[in-house]
Scaffold this active site. Structure first.
Site, PDB file in Angstrom:
ATOM      1  N   LYS A 142       6.560  36.222  11.560  1.00 45.74           N
ATOM      2  CA  LYS A 142       5.895  36.044  10.260  1.00 45.74           C
ATOM      3  C   LYS A 142       4.469  36.606  10.287  1.00 45.74           C
ATOM      4  O   LYS A 142       4.085  37.404   9.434  1.00 45.74           O
ATOM      5  CB  LYS A 142       5.852  34.551   9.881  1.00 45.74           C
ATOM      6  CG  LYS A 142       7.217  33.905   9.755  1.00 45.74           C
ATOM      7  CD  LYS A 142       7.132  32.449   9.335  1.00 45.74           C
ATOM      8  CE  LYS A 142       6.506  31.530  10.359  1.00 45.74           C
ATOM      9  NZ  LYS A 142       7.273  31.366  11.605  1.00 45.74           N
ATOM     10  N   ARG A 168       7.516  24.109   4.176  1.00 46.30           N
ATOM     11  CA  ARG A 168       8.488  23.878   5.250  1.00 46.30           C
ATOM     12  C   ARG A 168       9.362  22.674   4.979  1.00 46.30           C
ATOM     13  O   ARG A 168      10.122  22.247   5.847  1.00 46.30           O
ATOM     14  CB  ARG A 168       7.767  23.646   6.570  1.00 46.30           C
ATOM     15  CG  ARG A 168       7.117  24.904   7.062  1.00 46.30           C
ATOM     16  CD  ARG A 168       6.709  24.780   8.506  1.00 46.30           C
ATOM     17  NE  ARG A 168       5.756  25.815   8.768  1.00 46.30           N
ATOM     18  CZ  ARG A 168       5.654  26.491   9.890  1.00 46.30           C
ATOM     19  NH1 ARG A 168       6.453  26.221  10.885  1.00 46.30           N
ATOM     20  NH2 ARG A 168       4.753  27.416  10.029  1.00 46.30           N
ATOM     21  N   ARG A 207       3.574  35.673  23.746  1.00 44.32           N
ATOM     22  CA  ARG A 207       2.572  35.919  22.682  1.00 44.32           C
ATOM     23  C   ARG A 207       1.152  35.650  23.192  1.00 44.32           C
ATOM     24  O   ARG A 207       0.891  34.683  23.897  1.00 44.32           O
ATOM     25  CB  ARG A 207       2.829  35.017  21.477  1.00 44.32           C
ATOM     26  CG  ARG A 207       1.674  35.089  20.479  1.00 44.32           C
ATOM     27  CD  ARG A 207       1.945  34.473  19.151  1.00 44.32           C
ATOM     28  NE  ARG A 207       2.595  33.178  19.237  1.00 44.32           N
ATOM     29  CZ  ARG A 207       3.253  32.636  18.215  1.00 44.32           C
ATOM     30  NH1 ARG A 207       3.337  33.266  17.072  1.00 44.32           N
ATOM     31  NH2 ARG A 207       3.814  31.459  18.348  1.00 44.32           N
ATOM     32  N   ARG A 266      -1.713  30.157  22.539  1.00 47.08           N
ATOM     33  CA  ARG A 266      -1.708  28.948  21.709  1.00 47.08           C
ATOM     34  C   ARG A 266      -1.243  27.733  22.507  1.00 47.08           C
ATOM     35  O   ARG A 266      -0.373  27.857  23.362  1.00 47.08           O
ATOM     36  CB  ARG A 266      -0.775  29.145  20.508  1.00 47.08           C
ATOM     37  CG  ARG A 266      -1.507  29.632  19.297  1.00 47.08           C
ATOM     38  CD  ARG A 266      -0.593  30.065  18.205  1.00 47.08           C
ATOM     39  NE  ARG A 266       0.469  29.122  17.847  1.00 47.08           N
ATOM     40  CZ  ARG A 266       1.324  29.320  16.845  1.00 47.08           C
ATOM     41  NH1 ARG A 266       1.211  30.423  16.118  1.00 47.08           N
ATOM     42  NH2 ARG A 266       2.270  28.454  16.578  1.00 47.08           N
ATOM     43  N   ARG A 299       9.875  22.869  18.184  1.00 48.60           N
ATOM     44  CA  ARG A 299       9.544  23.515  16.895  1.00 48.60           C
ATOM     45  C   ARG A 299      10.799  24.089  16.239  1.00 48.60           C
ATOM     46  O   ARG A 299      10.969  24.018  15.023  1.00 48.60           O
ATOM     47  CB  ARG A 299       8.496  24.613  17.113  1.00 48.60           C
ATOM     48  CG  ARG A 299       7.095  24.051  17.324  1.00 48.60           C
ATOM     49  CD  ARG A 299       6.193  24.985  18.116  1.00 48.60           C
ATOM     50  NE  ARG A 299       5.971  26.260  17.478  1.00 48.60           N
ATOM     51  CZ  ARG A 299       5.471  27.325  18.110  1.00 48.60           C
ATOM     52  NH1 ARG A 299       5.152  27.247  19.389  1.00 48.60           N
ATOM     53  NH2 ARG A 299       5.303  28.454  17.466  1.00 48.60           N
TER      54      ARG A 299
HETATM   55  P1  AP5 Z   1       4.446  36.126  15.375  1.00 56.83           P
HETATM   56  O1  AP5 Z   1       4.302  37.183  14.351  1.00 56.83           O
HETATM   57  O2  AP5 Z   1       3.216  35.487  15.900  1.00 56.83           O
HETATM   58  O3  AP5 Z   1       5.516  35.041  14.895  1.00 56.83           O
HETATM   59  P2  AP5 Z   1       5.398  33.871  13.819  1.00 56.83           P
HETATM   60  O4  AP5 Z   1       6.685  33.795  13.084  1.00 56.83           O
HETATM   61  O5  AP5 Z   1       4.141  34.002  13.037  1.00 56.83           O
HETATM   62  O6  AP5 Z   1       5.348  32.665  14.831  1.00 56.83           O
HETATM   63  P3  AP5 Z   1       4.604  31.281  14.811  1.00 56.83           P
HETATM   64  O7  AP5 Z   1       4.821  30.693  16.177  1.00 56.83           O
HETATM   65  O8  AP5 Z   1       3.173  31.426  14.367  1.00 56.83           O
HETATM   66  O9  AP5 Z   1       5.391  30.465  13.805  1.00 56.83           O
HETATM   67  P4  AP5 Z   1       5.447  28.940  13.727  1.00 56.83           P
HETATM   68  O10 AP5 Z   1       6.095  28.742  12.433  1.00 56.83           O
HETATM   69  O11 AP5 Z   1       6.072  28.270  14.887  1.00 56.83           O
HETATM   70  O12 AP5 Z   1       3.930  28.508  13.890  1.00 56.83           O
HETATM   71  P5  AP5 Z   1       2.800  28.158  12.824  1.00 56.83           P
HETATM   72  O13 AP5 Z   1       1.543  28.639  13.356  1.00 56.83           O
HETATM   73  O14 AP5 Z   1       3.185  28.548  11.467  1.00 56.83           O
HETATM   74  O15 AP5 Z   1       5.280  36.779  16.584  1.00 56.83           O
HETATM   75  C1  AP5 Z   1       5.547  36.050  17.760  1.00 56.83           C
HETATM   76  C2  AP5 Z   1       5.477  37.008  18.958  1.00 56.83           C
HETATM   77  O16 AP5 Z   1       6.522  37.969  18.868  1.00 56.83           O
HETATM   78  C3  AP5 Z   1       4.170  37.810  19.048  1.00 56.83           C
HETATM   79  O17 AP5 Z   1       3.803  37.943  20.374  1.00 56.83           O
HETATM   80  C4  AP5 Z   1       4.534  39.183  18.438  1.00 56.83           C
HETATM   81  O18 AP5 Z   1       3.757  40.234  19.007  1.00 56.83           O
HETATM   82  C5  AP5 Z   1       6.001  39.311  18.799  1.00 56.83           C
HETATM   83  N1  AP5 Z   1       6.766  40.014  17.782  1.00 56.83           N
HETATM   84  C6  AP5 Z   1       6.714  39.845  16.437  1.00 56.83           C
HETATM   85  N2  AP5 Z   1       7.592  40.633  15.811  1.00 56.83           N
HETATM   86  C7  AP5 Z   1       8.244  41.318  16.792  1.00 56.83           C
HETATM   87  C8  AP5 Z   1       9.303  42.277  16.793  1.00 56.83           C
HETATM   88  N3  AP5 Z   1       9.863  42.693  15.632  1.00 56.83           N
HETATM   89  N4  AP5 Z   1       9.743  42.752  17.983  1.00 56.83           N
HETATM   90  C9  AP5 Z   1       9.190  42.328  19.163  1.00 56.83           C
HETATM   91  N5  AP5 Z   1       8.189  41.422  19.229  1.00 56.83           N
HETATM   92  C10 AP5 Z   1       7.725  40.909  18.047  1.00 56.83           C
HETATM   93  O19 AP5 Z   1       2.857  26.566  12.879  1.00 56.83           O
HETATM   94  C11 AP5 Z   1       2.435  25.869  14.044  1.00 56.83           C
HETATM   95  C12 AP5 Z   1       2.582  24.381  13.831  1.00 56.83           C
HETATM   96  O20 AP5 Z   1       1.729  23.976  12.741  1.00 56.83           O
HETATM   97  C13 AP5 Z   1       3.976  23.884  13.426  1.00 56.83           C
HETATM   98  O21 AP5 Z   1       4.794  23.677  14.557  1.00 56.83           O
HETATM   99  C14 AP5 Z   1       3.640  22.585  12.688  1.00 56.83           C
HETATM  100  O22 AP5 Z   1       3.348  21.548  13.604  1.00 56.83           O
HETATM  101  C15 AP5 Z   1       2.354  22.949  11.969  1.00 56.83           C
HETATM  102  N6  AP5 Z   1       2.616  23.480  10.609  1.00 56.83           N
HETATM  103  C16 AP5 Z   1       2.527  24.772  10.196  1.00 56.83           C
HETATM  104  N7  AP5 Z   1       2.853  24.885   8.902  1.00 56.83           N
HETATM  105  C17 AP5 Z   1       3.150  23.626   8.474  1.00 56.83           C
HETATM  106  C18 AP5 Z   1       3.580  23.099   7.229  1.00 56.83           C
HETATM  107  N8  AP5 Z   1       3.784  23.862   6.135  1.00 56.83           N
HETATM  108  N9  AP5 Z   1       3.807  21.768   7.152  1.00 56.83           N
HETATM  109  C19 AP5 Z   1       3.616  20.967   8.224  1.00 56.83           C
HETATM  110  N10 AP5 Z   1       3.223  21.402   9.428  1.00 56.83           N
HETATM  111  C20 AP5 Z   1       2.991  22.728   9.555  1.00 56.83           C
END
Ligand code: AP5
Length: 303
Positions: free
Chosen positions: A97, A173, A208, A237, A248
């Site tokens: 994402k 979410r 990552r 992270r 997660r």
């Molecule tokens: P990356 O682009 O960083 O992936 P991402 O989908 O953004 O992953 P996240 O881990 O940030 O998602 P998440 O939903 O778990 O975490 P969030 O921060 O939102 O890519 C990942 C890796 O892969 C990178 O190294 C990249 O280089 C590589 N990559 C990407 N695309 C690639 C490709 N095509 N090919 C090869 N490699 C690739 O949430 C964290 C926490 O916050 C949650 O667990 C929850 O506790 C809380 N939270 C967040 N939002 C909410 C909400 N709405 N409500 C309640 N709690 C929430």
């Protein structure tokens, strides 16, 4: 239980309020008497100002954070640009994402609003909300709505988001988060779901790394840093461990269907298991089409 607020006069360029606000308004030449119906679930969530949008043209903000039963003062804080894109992007942890948001914002100049980033900023600031949020994030659970919902809503209401359009990453979410957004009057044009096989996700999480200076996302194998200087400053992270990503993922699976069901007619499913450029090509083609359709007609469109 619902709560009501009788709002004083404010000028409006549009006599047809957004039905999603559950608002009724009677207009006369010099005044508007508006009765707004707030969901009881979110009416008492925040001490922050209460803000509403009418038909993408008018943002009303009440200062003071008092209960809606107190007669509020309203001012116009922003005008939404009807041609701006409103996009949501969703997918499992590490589905890409954030990576796609970098590419999308570069081309389409949208405001990238990532719920996870907003929460990590609170954690880093050491605020009370941040301390509470971290406990949930460490367990891979959703942070409670009373912290997340108003945080996202307030960011969406900033003039830059209203003018340029927004790219909402990792929100909603849950069904209740989606409902809250809808009741605040925020309707996306397009919902992007990144689909990636589970075995790839764990490898992506563990490899990552983040650049604290530029905010760029790297991967030790798939997207390595350009030079030694950047490599030396990369951070990881606190929730990027194999153990935590499994938690997660479980949370993601528990909620994703309920959210998807609300956006079925505007959802595109994208194969996120290919290179980031190939993933972007799929998204880009849908966005180009959307831009063309938006120029021709205002409002949400079928893809
Ligand atoms: P990356 O682009 O960083 O992936 P991402 O989908 O953004 O992953 P996240 O881990 O940030 O998602 P998440 O939903 O778990 O975490 P969030 O921060 O939102 O890519 C990942 C890796 O892969 C990178 O190294 C990249 O280089 C590589 N990559 C990407 N695309 C690639 C490709 N095509 N090919 C090869 N490699 C690739 O949430 C964290 C926490 O916050 C949650 O667990 C929850 O506790 C809380 N939270 C967040 N939002 C909410 C909400 N709405 N409500 C309640 N709690 C929430």
């Amino acid at each position: 239980m619902a709560c009501f607020a009788n709002l004083p006069m404010i000028s409006s360029p549009n006599p047809n309020p957004n039905p999603n606000l559950k608002a009724s308004a009677s207009l006369s030449q010099s005044s508007i008497s508006t009765k707004l119906h707030f969901s009881s679930q979110f009416s008492s969530l925040s001490p922050s100002p209460l803000s509403l949008r009418c038909n993408q043209t008018l943002i009303l903000r009440r200062f003071g954070g008092r209960a809606p039963s107190v007669s509020p003062t309203l001012v116009v804080v922003a005008s939404a640009n009807p041609n701006s894109l409103k996009i949501m992007i969703s997918g499992a942890p590490a589905s890409g994402k954030g990576t796609q948001c970098e590419l999308i914002t570069k081309k389409y100049d949208l405001m990238h609003i990532a719920a996870g980033d907003l929460l990590r900023a609170e954690v880093a600031a050491g605020s009370e909300n941040g301390r509470r949020a971290k406990k949930f994030m460490e367990k891979g659970k959703l942070v409670p709505n009373e912290i997340v919902v108003m945080m996202v809503r307030d960011r969406l209401l900033q003039p830059d988001s209203q003018e340029k359009g927004w790219l909402l990453d990792g929100y909603p979410r849950s069904q209740s988060q989606a409902t809250a957004l809808k009741e605040f009057g925020f309707e996306p044009d397009l919902f992007i779901l990144l689909e990636v096989p589970e075995e790839i996700l764990v490898e992506r999480v563990v490899g990552r790394r983040l650049d604290p200076v530029t905010g760029r996302i790297y991967h030790l194998k798939y997207s390595p840093p350009e030079n030694e200087e950047i490599a030396a400053r990369l951070t990881q992270r606190f929730d990027d461990t194999e153990e935590k990503v499994k938690l997660r993922l479980r949370t993601h699976h528990q909620n994703v269907e309920a959210v998807l069901s609300l956006y079925e007619d505007i959802t595109i499913k994208v194969n996120g298991g290919v290179s980031k450029e190939e993933v972007f090509a799929q998204i880009d083609s849908a966005l180009e089409k959307l831009v063309k359709q938006k120029k021709a007609t205002a409002g949400p469109v079928a893809i």
